[in-house]
Design a protein around this motif. Sequence first.
Motif, mmCIF file in Angstrom:
data_model
loop_
_atom_site.group_PDB
_atom_site.id
_atom_site.type_symbol
_atom_site.label_atom_id
_atom_site.label_comp_id
_atom_site.label_asym_id
_atom_site.label_seq_id
_atom_site.Cartn_x
_atom_site.Cartn_y
_atom_site.Cartn_z
ATOM 1 N N PHE A 78 0.855 -1.178 0.000
ATOM 2 C CA PHE A 78 0.000 0.000 0.000
ATOM 3 C C PHE A 78 0.889 1.224 0.000
ATOM 4 O O PHE A 78 1.767 1.364 0.829
ATOM 5 C CB PHE A 78 -0.897 -0.015 1.248
ATOM 6 C CG PHE A 78 -1.918 1.068 1.255
ATOM 7 C CD1 PHE A 78 -3.039 0.974 0.464
ATOM 8 C CD2 PHE A 78 -1.762 2.173 2.061
ATOM 9 C CE1 PHE A 78 -3.995 1.966 0.481
ATOM 10 C CE2 PHE A 78 -2.712 3.170 2.091
ATOM 11 C CZ PHE A 78 -3.834 3.061 1.301
ATOM 12 N N LEU A 79 0.667 2.089 -0.971
ATOM 13 C CA LEU A 79 1.476 3.283 -1.114
ATOM 14 C C LEU A 79 0.552 4.486 -1.214
ATOM 15 O O LEU A 79 -0.312 4.534 -2.088
ATOM 16 C CB LEU A 79 2.336 3.187 -2.378
ATOM 17 C CG LEU A 79 3.125 4.422 -2.796
ATOM 18 C CD1 LEU A 79 4.165 4.778 -1.739
ATOM 19 C CD2 LEU A 79 3.761 4.193 -4.139
ATOM 20 N N VAL A 80 0.710 5.432 -0.324
ATOM 21 C CA VAL A 80 -0.068 6.656 -0.389
ATOM 22 C C VAL A 80 0.626 7.589 -1.373
ATOM 23 O O VAL A 80 1.747 8.024 -1.139
ATOM 24 C CB VAL A 80 -0.196 7.333 0.996
ATOM 25 C CG1 VAL A 80 -0.954 8.642 0.884
ATOM 26 C CG2 VAL A 80 -0.869 6.398 1.985
ATOM 27 N N THR A 120 -6.553 16.913 3.313
ATOM 28 C CA THR A 120 -7.590 16.953 4.335
ATOM 29 C C THR A 120 -7.666 18.343 4.922
ATOM 30 O O THR A 120 -6.673 19.072 4.957
ATOM 31 C CB THR A 120 -7.343 15.905 5.438
ATOM 32 O OG1 THR A 120 -8.426 15.924 6.343
ATOM 33 C CG2 THR A 120 -6.059 16.169 6.182
ATOM 34 N N ARG A 121 -8.853 18.702 5.361
ATOM 35 C CA ARG A 121 -9.039 20.005 6.002
ATOM 36 C C ARG A 121 -9.073 19.901 7.519
ATOM 37 O O ARG A 121 -9.028 20.898 8.207
ATOM 38 C CB ARG A 121 -10.333 20.648 5.516
ATOM 39 C CG ARG A 121 -10.229 21.039 4.069
ATOM 40 C CD ARG A 121 -11.457 21.745 3.622
ATOM 41 N NE ARG A 121 -11.299 22.036 2.210
ATOM 42 C CZ ARG A 121 -11.896 22.988 1.586
ATOM 43 N NH1 ARG A 121 -12.747 23.745 2.220
ATOM 44 N NH2 ARG A 121 -11.693 23.189 0.309
ATOM 45 N N LYS A 122 -9.148 18.679 8.014
ATOM 46 C CA LYS A 122 -9.119 18.511 9.465
ATOM 47 C C LYS A 122 -7.994 17.560 9.837
ATOM 48 O O LYS A 122 -7.555 16.747 9.031
ATOM 49 C CB LYS A 122 -10.459 18.004 9.984
ATOM 50 C CG LYS A 122 -10.885 16.663 9.463
ATOM 51 C CD LYS A 122 -12.238 16.283 10.041
ATOM 52 C CE LYS A 122 -12.678 14.915 9.561
ATOM 53 N NZ LYS A 122 -13.945 14.536 10.134
ATOM 54 N N SER A 123 -7.522 17.699 11.039
ATOM 55 C CA SER A 123 -6.406 16.854 11.469
ATOM 56 C C SER A 123 -6.931 15.559 12.068
ATOM 57 O O SER A 123 -8.012 15.507 12.638
ATOM 58 C CB SER A 123 -5.539 17.596 12.477
ATOM 59 O OG SER A 123 -6.291 17.896 13.627
ATOM 60 N N PHE A 124 -6.156 14.507 11.894
ATOM 61 C CA PHE A 124 -6.483 13.199 12.431
ATOM 62 C C PHE A 124 -5.408 12.812 13.430
ATOM 63 O O PHE A 124 -4.220 12.989 13.168
ATOM 64 C CB PHE A 124 -6.556 12.155 11.313
ATOM 65 C CG PHE A 124 -7.713 12.357 10.371
ATOM 66 C CD1 PHE A 124 -8.938 11.773 10.636
ATOM 67 C CD2 PHE A 124 -7.571 13.139 9.239
ATOM 68 C CE1 PHE A 124 -10.002 11.959 9.778
ATOM 69 C CE2 PHE A 124 -8.618 13.328 8.372
ATOM 70 C CZ PHE A 124 -9.851 12.735 8.645
ATOM 71 N N THR A 125 -5.836 12.286 14.553
ATOM 72 C CA THR A 125 -4.870 11.885 15.578
ATOM 73 C C THR A 125 -4.308 10.490 15.327
ATOM 74 O O THR A 125 -3.304 10.125 15.915
ATOM 75 C CB THR A 125 -5.524 11.921 16.971
ATOM 76 O OG1 THR A 125 -6.671 11.058 16.972
ATOM 77 C CG2 THR A 125 -5.964 13.334 17.320
ATOM 78 N N ASP A 126 -4.948 9.731 14.463
ATOM 79 C CA ASP A 126 -4.509 8.370 14.181
ATOM 80 C C ASP A 126 -3.448 8.378 13.089
ATOM 81 O O ASP A 126 -3.744 8.483 11.900
ATOM 82 C CB ASP A 126 -5.704 7.515 13.752
ATOM 83 C CG ASP A 126 -5.351 6.051 13.632
ATOM 84 O OD1 ASP A 126 -4.171 5.691 13.822
ATOM 85 O OD2 ASP A 126 -6.262 5.256 13.356
ATOM 86 N N SER A 127 -2.203 8.260 13.493
ATOM 87 C CA SER A 127 -1.103 8.297 12.525
ATOM 88 C C SER A 127 -1.015 7.015 11.698
ATOM 89 O O SER A 127 -0.309 6.976 10.697
ATOM 90 C CB SER A 127 0.226 8.542 13.242
ATOM 91 O OG SER A 127 0.495 7.474 14.124
ATOM 92 N N LEU A 128 -1.734 5.984 12.092
ATOM 93 C CA LEU A 128 -1.692 4.709 11.381
ATOM 94 C C LEU A 128 -2.922 4.491 10.502
ATOM 95 O O LEU A 128 -3.165 3.382 10.033
ATOM 96 C CB LEU A 128 -1.575 3.555 12.382
ATOM 97 C CG LEU A 128 -0.329 3.556 13.252
ATOM 98 C CD1 LEU A 128 -0.388 2.424 14.262
ATOM 99 C CD2 LEU A 128 0.918 3.450 12.400
ATOM 100 N N LYS A 152 -4.088 1.108 8.458
ATOM 101 C CA LYS A 152 -5.326 0.395 8.803
ATOM 102 C C LYS A 152 -6.216 0.218 7.581
ATOM 103 O O LYS A 152 -6.787 -0.856 7.366
ATOM 104 C CB LYS A 152 -6.077 1.140 9.902
ATOM 105 C CG LYS A 152 -5.382 1.084 11.238
ATOM 106 C CD LYS A 152 -6.119 1.919 12.266
ATOM 107 C CE LYS A 152 -5.405 1.916 13.597
ATOM 108 N NZ LYS A 152 -6.088 2.764 14.593
ATOM 109 N N ILE A 153 -6.336 1.256 6.763
ATOM 110 C CA ILE A 153 -7.114 1.152 5.531
ATOM 111 C C ILE A 153 -6.501 0.087 4.627
ATOM 112 O O ILE A 153 -7.212 -0.736 4.040
ATOM 113 C CB ILE A 153 -7.191 2.517 4.811
ATOM 114 C CG1 ILE A 153 -8.032 3.497 5.614
ATOM 115 C CG2 ILE A 153 -7.752 2.350 3.407
ATOM 116 C CD1 ILE A 153 -7.959 4.929 5.114
ATOM 117 N N SER A 154 -5.181 0.086 4.516
ATOM 118 C CA SER A 154 -4.494 -0.907 3.703
ATOM 119 C C SER A 154 -4.817 -2.322 4.172
ATOM 120 O O SER A 154 -5.102 -3.205 3.360
ATOM 121 C CB SER A 154 -2.987 -0.674 3.763
ATOM 122 O OG SER A 154 -2.305 -1.711 3.097
ATOM 123 N N ASN A 155 -4.798 -2.542 5.474
ATOM 124 C CA ASN A 155 -5.097 -3.871 6.006
ATOM 125 C C ASN A 155 -6.542 -4.277 5.737
ATOM 126 O O ASN A 155 -6.823 -5.441 5.432
ATOM 127 C CB ASN A 155 -4.791 -3.935 7.499
ATOM 128 C CG ASN A 155 -3.311 -3.982 7.759
ATOM 129 O OD1 ASN A 155 -2.540 -4.505 6.967
ATOM 130 N ND2 ASN A 155 -2.888 -3.402 8.873
#
Length: 103
Positions: free
Chosen positions: A1-3, A8-16, A20-23
């Motif tokens: 999985f390669l981004v 995004t306009r809002k910040s996300f605290t989940d750095s993973l 997780k989406i890849s999995n």
Amino acid sequence: FLVIAHSTRKSFTDSLRFEKISNIVKQFKLGVNREHNTFNTLDLKTGSFRAYMDRFTPNTFILVITSKEDIQPAAIVCNVSAARAHFMKLRQDVREGSLGMYL
């Protein structure tokens, strides 16, 4: 999985979150394969986002996720198709050894 890109306009605290989406995608693909089926395209719309996954090259898939409701599915398909054509051209150029003009 390669981004390749994200915005995004809002910040996300989940750095993973991308991992997780890849999995999730990998587990979905394994489940499909386990049932001896194949798939090329998935379009999922919920109340808060749309996820579109499509075969991108013979060996890869692309996943586009958007939370903007005013983006039409046809626009996503059109943009993925245009990007696919570009990546396939790059792939062909690599095989022919003429990638230098892109570097």
